[in-house]
Design a protein around this motif. Structure first.
Motif, PDB file in Angstrom:
ATOM      1  N   GLU A 237       0.815  -1.222   0.000  1.00 48.14           N
ATOM      2  CA  GLU A 237       0.000   0.000   0.000  1.00 48.14           C
ATOM      3  C   GLU A 237       0.839   1.258   0.000  1.00 48.14           C
ATOM      4  OE1 GLU A 237      -3.902  -1.800   2.418  1.00 48.14           O
ATOM      5  OE2 GLU A 237      -2.374  -0.624   3.475  1.00 48.14           O
ATOM      6  N   ASP A 238       2.073   1.186   0.490  1.00 53.50           N
ATOM      7  CA  ASP A 238       2.892   2.399   0.578  1.00 53.50           C
ATOM      8  C   ASP A 238       3.650   2.705  -0.713  1.00 53.50           C
ATOM      9  OD1 ASP A 238       5.056   0.631   0.484  1.00 53.50           O
ATOM     10  OD2 ASP A 238       5.371   0.663   2.640  1.00 53.50           O
ATOM     11  N   CYS A 239       3.454   1.904  -1.772  1.00 48.73           N
ATOM     12  CA  CYS A 239       4.175   2.162  -3.016  1.00 48.73           C
ATOM     13  C   CYS A 239       3.582   3.372  -3.730  1.00 48.73           C
ATOM     14  CB  CYS A 239       4.118   0.947  -3.942  1.00 48.73           C
ATOM     15  SG  CYS A 239       2.538   0.730  -4.795  1.00 48.73           S
ATOM     16  N   ASP A 240       4.338   3.924  -4.671  1.00 50.77           N
ATOM     17  CA  ASP A 240       3.815   4.944  -5.583  1.00 50.77           C
ATOM     18  C   ASP A 240       3.041   4.184  -6.652  1.00 50.77           C
ATOM     19  OD1 ASP A 240       3.469   6.725  -7.748  1.00 50.77           O
ATOM     20  OD2 ASP A 240       5.234   7.888  -7.178  1.00 50.77           O
ATOM     21  N   LEU A 241       1.714   4.158  -6.546  1.00 44.18           N
ATOM     22  CA  LEU A 241       0.903   3.244  -7.345  1.00 44.18           C
ATOM     23  C   LEU A 241       1.010   3.511  -8.837  1.00 44.18           C
ATOM     24  CD1 LEU A 241      -1.010   0.889  -7.447  1.00 44.18           C
ATOM     25  CD2 LEU A 241      -2.923   2.465  -7.063  1.00 44.18           C
ATOM     26  N   ASP A 242       0.869   4.762  -9.262  1.00 40.83           N
ATOM     27  CA  ASP A 242       0.944   5.053 -10.693  1.00 40.83           C
ATOM     28  C   ASP A 242       2.324   4.718 -11.256  1.00 40.83           C
ATOM     29  OD1 ASP A 242      -1.670   5.856 -11.108  1.00 40.83           O
ATOM     30  OD2 ASP A 242      -1.271   7.921 -10.518  1.00 40.83           O
ATOM     31  N   LYS A 243       3.363   5.068 -10.521  1.00 40.94           N
ATOM     32  CA  LYS A 243       4.715   4.753 -10.969  1.00 40.94           C
ATOM     33  C   LYS A 243       4.910   3.241 -11.069  1.00 40.94           C
ATOM     34  CE  LYS A 243       9.598   5.433  -9.736  1.00 40.94           C
ATOM     35  NZ  LYS A 243      10.525   6.030  -8.722  1.00 40.94           N
ATOM     36  N   THR A 244       4.387   2.521 -10.081  1.00 42.36           N
ATOM     37  CA  THR A 244       4.498   1.058 -10.094  1.00 42.36           C
ATOM     38  C   THR A 244       3.777   0.464 -11.297  1.00 42.36           C
ATOM     39  OG1 THR A 244       4.689   0.966  -7.677  1.00 42.36           O
ATOM     40  CG2 THR A 244       3.974  -1.043  -8.799  1.00 42.36           C
ATOM     41  N   LEU A 245       2.563   0.926 -11.569  1.00 39.90           N
ATOM     42  CA  LEU A 245       1.811   0.421 -12.715  1.00 39.90           C
ATOM     43  C   LEU A 245       2.520   0.727 -14.026  1.00 39.90           C
ATOM     44  CD1 LEU A 245      -1.791   1.334 -11.557  1.00 39.90           C
ATOM     45  CD2 LEU A 245      -0.983  -0.978 -12.096  1.00 39.90           C
ATOM     46  N   ASP A 246       3.092   1.912 -14.119  1.00 33.78           N
ATOM     47  CA  ASP A 246       3.806   2.278 -15.344  1.00 33.78           C
ATOM     48  C   ASP A 246       5.038   1.397 -15.561  1.00 33.78           C
ATOM     49  OD1 ASP A 246       1.995   4.268 -15.953  1.00 33.78           O
ATOM     50  OD2 ASP A 246       3.204   5.884 -15.090  1.00 33.78           O
ATOM     51  N   MET A 247       5.564   0.815 -14.494  1.00 37.87           N
ATOM     52  CA  MET A 247       6.705  -0.100 -14.611  1.00 37.87           C
ATOM     53  C   MET A 247       6.256  -1.525 -14.901  1.00 37.87           C
ATOM     54  SD  MET A 247       9.206   1.099 -11.490  1.00 37.87           S
ATOM     55  CE  MET A 247      10.387  -0.217 -11.840  1.00 37.87           C
ATOM     56  N   VAL A 248       5.242  -2.005 -14.168  1.00 41.35           N
ATOM     57  CA  VAL A 248       4.938  -3.434 -14.216  1.00 41.35           C
ATOM     58  C   VAL A 248       4.218  -3.844 -15.498  1.00 41.35           C
ATOM     59  CG1 VAL A 248       4.895  -3.642 -11.708  1.00 41.35           C
ATOM     60  CG2 VAL A 248       2.749  -3.237 -12.939  1.00 41.35           C
ATOM     61  N   VAL A 249       3.375  -2.985 -16.052  1.00 44.98           N
ATOM     62  CA  VAL A 249       2.612  -3.400 -17.233  1.00 44.98           C
ATOM     63  C   VAL A 249       3.521  -3.615 -18.446  1.00 44.98           C
ATOM     64  CG1 VAL A 249       0.783  -2.761 -18.845  1.00 44.98           C
ATOM     65  CG2 VAL A 249       0.456  -2.428 -16.392  1.00 44.98           C
ATOM     66  N   PRO A 250       4.397  -2.666 -18.815  1.00 46.06           N
ATOM     67  CA  PRO A 250       5.309  -2.950 -19.937  1.00 46.06           C
ATOM     68  C   PRO A 250       6.205  -4.161 -19.669  1.00 46.06           C
ATOM     69  CG  PRO A 250       5.304  -0.610 -19.424  1.00 46.06           C
ATOM     70  CD  PRO A 250       4.574  -1.285 -18.316  1.00 46.06           C
ATOM     71  N   GLN A 251       6.612  -4.339 -18.411  1.00 47.73           N
ATOM     72  CA  GLN A 251       7.487  -5.456 -18.095  1.00 47.73           C
ATOM     73  C   GLN A 251       6.760  -6.792 -18.233  1.00 47.73           C
ATOM     74  OE1 GLN A 251      11.229  -6.659 -17.565  1.00 47.73           O
ATOM     75  NE2 GLN A 251      10.633  -4.496 -17.434  1.00 47.73           N
ATOM     76  N   LYS A 252       5.490  -6.819 -17.838  1.00 47.90           N
ATOM     77  CA  LYS A 252       4.713  -8.055 -17.958  1.00 47.90           C
ATOM     78  C   LYS A 252       4.585  -8.494 -19.406  1.00 47.90           C
ATOM     79  CE  LYS A 252       3.123 -11.369 -17.917  1.00 47.90           C
ATOM     80  NZ  LYS A 252       3.437 -12.660 -17.293  1.00 47.90           N
ATOM     81  N   PHE A 253       4.396  -7.545 -20.317  1.00 45.69           N
ATOM     82  CA  PHE A 253       4.133  -7.900 -21.709  1.00 45.69           C
ATOM     83  C   PHE A 253       5.373  -7.813 -22.601  1.00 45.69           C
ATOM     84  CE2 PHE A 253      -0.026  -6.385 -20.032  1.00 45.69           C
ATOM     85  CZ  PHE A 253      -0.598  -7.662 -19.952  1.00 45.69           C
ATOM     86  N   ARG A 254       6.529  -7.585 -21.978  1.00 45.59           N
ATOM     87  CA  ARG A 254       7.797  -7.663 -22.717  1.00 45.59           C
ATOM     88  C   ARG A 254       7.969  -9.071 -23.259  1.00 45.59           C
ATOM     89  NH1 ARG A 254      13.582  -8.507 -21.131  1.00 45.59           N
ATOM     90  NH2 ARG A 254      12.813  -9.193 -19.109  1.00 45.59           N
ATOM     91  N   ASN A 255       8.329  -9.156 -24.542  1.00 47.60           N
ATOM     92  CA  ASN A 255       8.511 -10.457 -25.201  1.00 47.60           C
ATOM     93  C   ASN A 255       7.262 -11.330 -25.065  1.00 47.60           C
ATOM     94  OD1 ASN A 255      10.046 -12.191 -26.799  1.00 47.60           O
ATOM     95  ND2 ASN A 255      10.933 -13.250 -25.042  1.00 47.60           N
ATOM     96  N   ALA A 256       6.096 -10.681 -25.059  1.00 48.03           N
ATOM     97  CA  ALA A 256       4.806 -11.379 -24.935  1.00 48.03           C
ATOM     98  C   ALA A 256       4.755 -12.268 -23.695  1.00 48.03           C
ATOM     99  CB  ALA A 256       4.505 -12.188 -26.196  1.00 48.03           C
ATOM    100  N   GLY A 257       5.443 -11.838 -22.639  1.00 50.03           N
ATOM    101  CA  GLY A 257       5.443 -12.610 -21.401  1.00 50.03           C
ATOM    102  C   GLY A 257       6.300 -13.854 -21.433  1.00 50.03           C
TER     103      GLY A 257
END
Length: 477
Positions: free
Chosen positions: A263-283
């Motif tokens: 809960e203490d993370c920077d949520l928008d910053k975290t989402l901006d990092m995790v979504v491209p990383q999840k779909f890198r190389n189609a997962g």
């Protein structure tokens, strides 16, 4: 968009490039279209015997080559990789499907590996032990011998380089068996080595039916070390084969990476990092963030933000400039992903984005599943595709228990601004690698490897170099 596939597909044995010449052929497919674009010659048993003999003789030559000369050849190879990066990346995209920008990054990382290992080769130090006057005791590090290196199709250039660079740097010869799905880009990498002046016999490249090649190579006393990156079941199979010859092994096997979002993370910053990383190389990444455990207070905001970003991921042919995710690499994967998604939905998961395969080629939509129960297949078996699964947690102990519940332990990630909490996570999460507020865990100077069913041993860093070295003690009185 120019899609012409221009690759010289051949085997490399004892410095000679071998073409079809009556050999069995394997169809190379463009996964974005599902069309055959070339045919690859496969090694015969006689080819494998020739490769073993060449590696045996090449080891004698290469281990005696001064480290400065070995390093100079590897540096030259790195320079040629960078010089030819655009052409190698295009081949990689056409064979494997990833966007061109990702392919270029993979090629650049491969050049970095050769440069780093070339430099580190001169720092393979031994020890002199304390002994009475007139006596000497030394500990030396020497190359273990010819290596059989098996690399997969998801990062075919980088993972082949990750085995070749340290093995060659320390003085081992290598028989590389890269994936049949991506032979053009792997062959282009090997041509950089031969054009840099690598002597004949020091590095061979063979393709073939994986089980036949592995049994043949590992059944030979020539091979002293086996390095494998791939699935856990195949890793177990190779371990059994290697056991008969007591061969040294490094196994980088499957994972199912948890991501703990507090809960203490920077949520928008975290989402901006995790979504491209999840779909890198189609997962299709062994350390792909997949099991998203999100603290209850921000869970709904997280999955809503994740779904909105997922819907914006543009899929298409990797050579198209606006493509952010390409196809899966082979025809088997869309059906396998579909079955996992359908099972999760039947067991109560919400499909918040994607969920379906594409209309052509081997595409599958970027997908987010929320409220996925632990007994869903996808929570227990790595999807190796563009699917993120999410579930809430309450306390730190709850998050750690969820992260550690599977037998895999390759990579894990966490997002928190509480550094005491970060330190506790680093200690408690059962994984060979942990990224706190970062996904940058695969770098040339750091060890890369897992624990539990994700294998053992390291590639990368000085630890990766050590795996190709044998320890010898010399006592003189």
């Amino acid at each position: 968009m120019t899609t012409g596939y221009d690759a010289d597909l051949a085997l490399l044995i004892n410095g000679s490039w071998k073409l079809g010449e009556g050999r069995d052929l394997f169809p190379v497919v463009d996964p974005a279209k599902g069309e055959t674009i070339a045919e690859l010659p496969l090694a015969s048993p006689a080819d494998l015997d020739e490769a073993l003999d060449a590696a045996d003789k090449g080891f004698v030559l290469w281990r005696a080559t001064p480290v400065e000369q070995r390093a100079a050849i590897l540096h030259k190879a790195a320079a040629l990789i960078r010089e030819r990066a655009d052409a190698i990346a295009r081949l990689l995209t056409q064979e494997q499907g990833k966007p061109l920008v990702e392919a270029k990054g993979e090629v650049a990382g491969s050049a970095q590996l050769f440069d780093w290992c070339a430099e580190e080769a001169s720092r393979i130090y031994g020890r002199v032990l304390v002994r009475p006057s007139g006596q000497r005791a030394m500990v030396l590090k020497q190359p273990v011998g010819p290596v059989a290196a098996f690399s997969p199709w998801n990062f075919p250039v980088y993972l082949m380089a990750k085995k070749l660079a340290p093995a060659l740097a320390v003085g081992c010869s290598v028989i590389a068996k890269p994936p049949e799905e991506t032979p053009g880009s792997c062959g282009a990498l090997m041509r950089c080595l031969t054009d840099a002046g690598l002597p004949a016999g020091v590095a061979q490249m063979v393709h073939g039916v994986p089980d036949e090649v592995s049994r043949h190579l590992l059944g030979s006393p020539v091979i002293r070390k086996v390095s494998f990156t791939g699935s856990t079941p195949v890793g177990r199979h190779l371990m059994r084969l290697a056991a008969d010859g007591l061969k040294r092994i490094t196994m980088e096997l499957g994972g199912h990476a948890p991501v703990l979002v507090f809960e203490d993370c920077d949520l928008d910053k975290t989402l901006d990092m995790v979504v491209p990383q999840k779909f890198r190389n189609a997962g299709q990444v062994c350390v792909s963030p997949t099991r998203f455990y999100v603290q209850a207070g921000i869970y709904e905001r997280f999955v809503e933000g994740f779904a909105a970003r997922t819907a914006q991921v543009k899929t298409g042919h990797g050579l198209e400039a606006d493509t952010r995710m390409g196809p899966l690499a082979n025809v088997r994967r869309p059906d396998a992903i579909s079955a996992l998604v359908e099972d999760a939905a039947a067991k109560g998961a919400r499909v918040l984005a994607g969920g379906h395969r594409g209309n052509q080629g081997f595409f599958f939509q970027p997908t987010l599943l929320a409220d996925v129960p632990d007994h869903a297949d996808i929570m227990n078996n790595e999807p190796f595709g563009p699917v993120a699964v999410a579930a809430p947690f309450t306390t730190l102990d709850d998050a750690i228990a969820k992260a550690n519940r599977l037998p895999y332990g390759l990579a894990a990630f966490a997002f928190t601004e509480n550094m005491r909490q970060a330190n506790l996570l680093g200690d408690a999460v059962e994984s060979g690698m942990v990224g706190i507020n970062t996904f940058a865990i695969s770098v040339a100077d750091a060890p890369f490897g897992g624990i539990k069913d994700s294998g053992f041993g390291s590639e990368g860093g000085i630890e990766g170099m050590e795996s190709y070295l044998a320890t010898k003690a010399i006592h003189t009185a």
